[in-house]
Design a protein around this motif. Structure first.
Motif, PDB file in Angstrom:
ATOM      1  N   GLY A   1      -0.802  19.918  11.869  1.00 24.86           N
ATOM      2  CA  GLY A   1      -1.090  20.178  13.274  1.00 24.86           C
ATOM      3  C   GLY A   1      -2.557  20.495  13.485  1.00 24.86           C
ATOM      4  O   GLY A   1      -3.119  21.355  12.813  1.00 24.86           O
ATOM      5  N   ARG A   2      -3.198  19.786  14.426  1.00 22.29           N
ATOM      6  CA  ARG A   2      -4.627  19.956  14.668  1.00 22.29           C
ATOM      7  C   ARG A   2      -4.947  20.651  15.988  1.00 22.29           C
ATOM      8  O   ARG A   2      -6.033  21.200  16.144  1.00 22.29           O
ATOM      9  CB  ARG A   2      -5.318  18.590  14.645  1.00 22.29           C
ATOM     10  N   SER A   3      -4.015  20.607  16.944  1.00 18.17           N
ATOM     11  CA  SER A   3      -4.296  21.169  18.268  1.00 18.17           C
ATOM     12  C   SER A   3      -4.198  22.695  18.227  1.00 18.17           C
ATOM     13  O   SER A   3      -3.256  23.259  17.667  1.00 18.17           O
ATOM     14  CB  SER A   3      -3.317  20.613  19.303  1.00 18.17           C
ATOM     15  N   HIS A   4      -5.195  23.361  18.820  1.00 10.50           N
ATOM     16  CA  HIS A   4      -5.214  24.820  18.899  1.00 10.50           C
ATOM     17  C   HIS A   4      -5.064  25.308  20.335  1.00 10.50           C
ATOM     18  O   HIS A   4      -5.445  26.438  20.655  1.00 10.50           O
ATOM     19  CB  HIS A   4      -6.515  25.361  18.300  1.00 10.50           C
ATOM     20  N   SER A   5      -4.532  24.443  21.215  1.00  2.77           N
ATOM     21  CA  SER A   5      -4.364  24.811  22.615  1.00  2.77           C
ATOM     22  C   SER A   5      -3.137  25.693  22.795  1.00  2.77           C
ATOM     23  O   SER A   5      -2.266  25.760  21.924  1.00  2.77           O
ATOM     24  CB  SER A   5      -4.240  23.546  23.477  1.00  2.77           C
ATOM     25  N   VAL A   6      -3.070  26.354  23.948  1.00  4.01           N
ATOM     26  CA  VAL A   6      -1.961  27.266  24.245  1.00  4.01           C
ATOM     27  C   VAL A   6      -0.651  26.485  24.247  1.00  4.01           C
ATOM     28  O   VAL A   6      -0.548  25.420  24.856  1.00  4.01           O
ATOM     29  CB  VAL A   6      -2.182  27.963  25.601  1.00  4.01           C
ATOM     30  N   GLY A   7       0.356  27.028  23.565  1.00  2.86           N
ATOM     31  CA  GLY A   7       1.664  26.393  23.493  1.00  2.86           C
ATOM     32  C   GLY A   7       1.857  25.500  22.294  1.00  2.86           C
ATOM     33  O   GLY A   7       2.992  25.152  21.968  1.00  2.86           O
ATOM     34  N   HIS A   8       0.774  25.099  21.631  1.00  2.78           N
ATOM     35  CA  HIS A   8       0.899  24.241  20.464  1.00  2.78           C
ATOM     36  C   HIS A   8       1.166  25.097  19.218  1.00  2.78           C
ATOM     37  O   HIS A   8       0.846  26.280  19.170  1.00  2.78           O
ATOM     38  CB  HIS A   8      -0.357  23.401  20.264  1.00  2.78           C
ATOM     39  N   GLU A   9       1.750  24.470  18.217  1.00  2.00           N
ATOM     40  CA  GLU A   9       2.056  25.187  16.984  1.00  2.00           C
ATOM     41  C   GLU A   9       1.589  24.385  15.772  1.00  2.00           C
ATOM     42  O   GLU A   9       1.435  23.161  15.838  1.00  2.00           O
ATOM     43  CB  GLU A   9       3.554  25.470  16.878  1.00  2.00           C
ATOM     44  N   VAL A  10       1.349  25.079  14.685  1.00  2.00           N
ATOM     45  CA  VAL A  10       0.950  24.469  13.424  1.00  2.00           C
ATOM     46  C   VAL A  10       1.945  24.903  12.353  1.00  2.00           C
ATOM     47  O   VAL A  10       2.586  25.958  12.464  1.00  2.00           O
ATOM     48  CB  VAL A  10      -0.481  24.866  13.012  1.00  2.00           C
ATOM     49  N   HIS A  11       2.093  24.063  11.338  1.00  2.00           N
ATOM     50  CA  HIS A  11       3.038  24.338  10.260  1.00  2.00           C
ATOM     51  C   HIS A  11       2.286  24.387   8.934  1.00  2.00           C
ATOM     52  O   HIS A  11       1.229  23.760   8.775  1.00  2.00           O
ATOM     53  CB  HIS A  11       4.122  23.261  10.206  1.00  2.00           C
ATOM     54  N   PHE A  12       2.848  25.098   7.967  1.00  2.00           N
ATOM     55  CA  PHE A  12       2.207  25.290   6.672  1.00  2.00           C
ATOM     56  C   PHE A  12       3.167  24.876   5.565  1.00  2.00           C
ATOM     57  O   PHE A  12       4.374  25.148   5.611  1.00  2.00           O
ATOM     58  CB  PHE A  12       1.790  26.754   6.483  1.00  2.00           C
TER      59      PHE A  12
ATOM     60  N   SER B   1       5.445  28.609  10.530  1.00  2.00           N
ATOM     61  CA  SER B   1       4.793  28.000  11.686  1.00  2.00           C
ATOM     62  C   SER B   1       4.236  29.104  12.579  1.00  2.00           C
ATOM     63  O   SER B   1       4.799  30.200  12.646  1.00  2.00           O
ATOM     64  CB  SER B   1       5.776  27.125  12.471  1.00  2.00           C
ATOM     65  N   ARG B   2       3.121  28.794  13.269  1.00  2.00           N
ATOM     66  CA  ARG B   2       2.490  29.759  14.166  1.00  2.00           C
ATOM     67  C   ARG B   2       2.174  29.061  15.495  1.00  2.00           C
ATOM     68  O   ARG B   2       1.771  27.886  15.512  1.00  2.00           O
ATOM     69  CB  ARG B   2       1.203  30.326  13.548  1.00  2.00           C
ATOM     70  N   VAL B   3       2.353  29.791  16.608  1.00  2.00           N
ATOM     71  CA  VAL B   3       2.188  29.235  17.950  1.00  2.00           C
ATOM     72  C   VAL B   3       0.982  29.881  18.612  1.00  2.00           C
ATOM     73  O   VAL B   3       0.785  31.105  18.531  1.00  2.00           O
ATOM     74  CB  VAL B   3       3.458  29.456  18.803  1.00  2.00           C
ATOM     75  N   CYS B   4       0.165  29.067  19.308  1.00  2.00           N
ATOM     76  CA  CYS B   4      -0.978  29.583  20.075  1.00  2.00           C
ATOM     77  C   CYS B   4      -0.454  30.192  21.371  1.00  2.00           C
ATOM     78  O   CYS B   4       0.115  29.492  22.216  1.00  2.00           O
ATOM     79  CB  CYS B   4      -1.980  28.458  20.362  1.00  2.00           C
ATOM     80  N   GLN B   5      -0.635  31.506  21.558  1.00  2.00           N
ATOM     81  CA  GLN B   5      -0.083  32.226  22.693  1.00  2.00           C
ATOM     82  C   GLN B   5      -1.073  32.251  23.864  1.00  2.00           C
ATOM     83  O   GLN B   5      -2.239  31.880  23.731  1.00  2.00           O
ATOM     84  CB  GLN B   5       0.279  33.656  22.260  1.00  2.00           C
ATOM     85  N   ASP B   6      -0.546  32.707  25.032  1.00  2.00           N
ATOM     86  CA  ASP B   6      -1.385  32.767  26.244  1.00  2.00           C
ATOM     87  C   ASP B   6      -2.574  33.706  26.055  1.00  2.00           C
ATOM     88  O   ASP B   6      -3.604  33.550  26.710  1.00  2.00           O
ATOM     89  CB  ASP B   6      -0.542  33.230  27.440  1.00  2.00           C
TER      90      ASP B   6
END
Length: 450
Positions: A91-102, A115-120
């Motif tokens: 996952g490359r997007s760091h915008s609000v609502g997007h998530e990345v996995h490890f 996984s972690r989610v970009c919060q408001d």
């Protein structure tokens, strides 16, 4: 302002020509009137200056607010996350609502958030994960001088000469034993007599007599292929258990599934739902659906799986404000919505169902399914993963191109198991939703890795 100008004009006219009219005032009255006008002009000027100051303050406030909004728009992303050491980040997007996995490399175990989610608040949920070494050889499992080879979640032993077994626990038998007879006999008659006096060996499927010859006072005993001299008794041959001896050798396992020892040899067997291949060592799945070896009814669809089959029947979902009809065995489409029914127009346009057969512990990451739009109606396509924690633990959705999204398996799954994931594709026009399409993917995971 207009009245003041008329008054000044009238006063000036009376002052320059006193005979103009009887209403013209005296010079003293004229000076008093001029002072009054001067005060009015000063008051008006002060009022204009205050208005200008207020206007400047409002303009500065607007500029400051606009600058903050621009800064917020530019910086409306979460801080960049790094991949853990000995691992990867999806996952490359760091915008609000997007998530990345490890994910961790083979031989390492993930500790922390998968996984972690970009919060408001422009912060990431969860904790930064780490990859911990899971070296299976740390406890030195190999015996008798064996060398441990660390593999993913397991280990294998390379045994020293003379030892065998999963942990080098068994002493390897000698195939040929030469025993020296102290009584030297050189004549052929002596040799024949010595051979005749050897004791008879026991017989049976796993025990055979050895073949011994006496030459120049030395006894040589050999066994049939698949047998070996039994300890100190050179006259008895016992069966070699090839399944145990070559269970985890460097050349690979003898059998893909189960090895069965036989007198003088071995054979391989396959589990129910598989047939043996020509080499007798591997297994091939039986397609019960194609060969009609299933009990599915007419209103069911047969799905072949590794080692078996599944009978599935699709019922259209019941969604509030909308009605769906089955257009094919695996697809349901929504009836047209009334023009004034906004709630109906927000429901999915269609549901499609797909079933996949997967082996156990399939390597990841891996693309499992793709969803695309042939003729997009809007200017934007959006793909997302629906479902709970179990689906997000094993799957993620990524865009492969402008019109295609793909469902990815991000962690191996130990079978037998059944996993479900829902991929949503939305068509938008200037941010307004034109249509939603949901694809339900079901994975039947076998208990075997073949």
């Amino acid at each position: 302002m207009f009245a003041s100008a008329v008054l000044v004009f009238t006063l000036c006219l009376c002052y320059l020509n006193p005979t103009v009219g009887q209403d013209c005032q005296s010079r003293q009255d004229l000076q008093g009137s001029l002072k009054q006008i001067q005060k009015l002009l000063s008051t008006y000027e002060a009022s204009n200056l205050q208005s200008l100051r207020n206007l400047k303050k409002k303009i500065n406030l607007l500029q400051s607010t606009a600058g903050k909004q621009i800064t917020k728009a530019v910086n409306s992303t979460c801080p960049k996350l790094d991949a853990p050491m000995n691992g990867r980040k999806l996952g490359r997007s760091h915008s609000v609502g997007h998530e990345v996995h490890f994910l961790c490399d083979p031989g390492y175990e993930l500790v922390g958030s998968e996984s972690r989610v970009c919060q408001d608040s422009l912060t990431w949920s969860g904790q930064q994960p780490a990859c911990r070494d899971t070296n299976a050889c740390a406890c030195s499992p190999c015996l008798n001088g064996g060398t441990c080879v660390d593999e993913r979640k397991k280990f294998s032993c390379v045994c020293a000469k003379g030892w065998a077994g999963a942990t080098c626990q068994n002493q390897m038998p000698k195939f040929f034993v030469i025993m020296t007879n102290t009584s030297a006999a050189t004549s052929p008659a002596t040799n024949a007599a010595a051979a005749a006096t050897l004791p008879a060996a026991t017989s049976g499927p796993f025990v055979r007599p050895s073949r011994c010859t006496l030459t120049q006072g030395t006894t040589h005993c050999t066994c049939e292929p698949g047998y070996t001299i039994s300890g100190r008794d050179s006259n008895t041959c016992t069966d070699i258990d090839e399944c145990e001896l070559f269970h985890n050798g460097q050349a690979g396992r003898l059998c893909l599934h189960t090895c069965i020892n036989t007198p003088g040899g071995y054979r391989c067997s396959c589990p129910v739902g598989y047939n043996s291949t020509r080499d007798g060592r591997s297994c091939k799945d039986i397609d019960e659906c194609a060969t009609r070896q299933n009990n599915c009814t007419k209103d069911q669809t047969c799905i072949n799986t590794y080692g078996g089959f599944q009978c599935v029947h699709v019922d259209c979902p019941k969604v509030p404000h909308a009605t769906y009809v089955k257009t094919s065995p695996m697809r349901c489409e929504r009836n047209p919505c009334p023009l004034d029914n906004k709630a109906c127009s927000q429901t999915p346009n269609s549901f499609s169902y797909h079933y996949l057969a997967v082996v156990s512990n399939l390597s990841a990451p891996r693309v499992m399914f793709r969803v695309s739009a042939l003729r997009p109606m809007g200017d934007t396509l959006r793909f997302s993963l629906l479902g709970g924690k179990l689906a997000r633990r094993h799957f993620t959705v990524q865009r492969s191109d402008r019109l295609t999204g793909q469902l990815m398996l991000v962690s191996p799954v130990q079978g037998p198991a059944t996993l479900e994931a829902e991929v949503e594709m939305s068509e938008l026009e200037k941010g307004v939703q034109l249509g939603r399409f949901i694809t339900k993917v079901t994975m039947f995971i076998s208990q075997y890795e073949f």
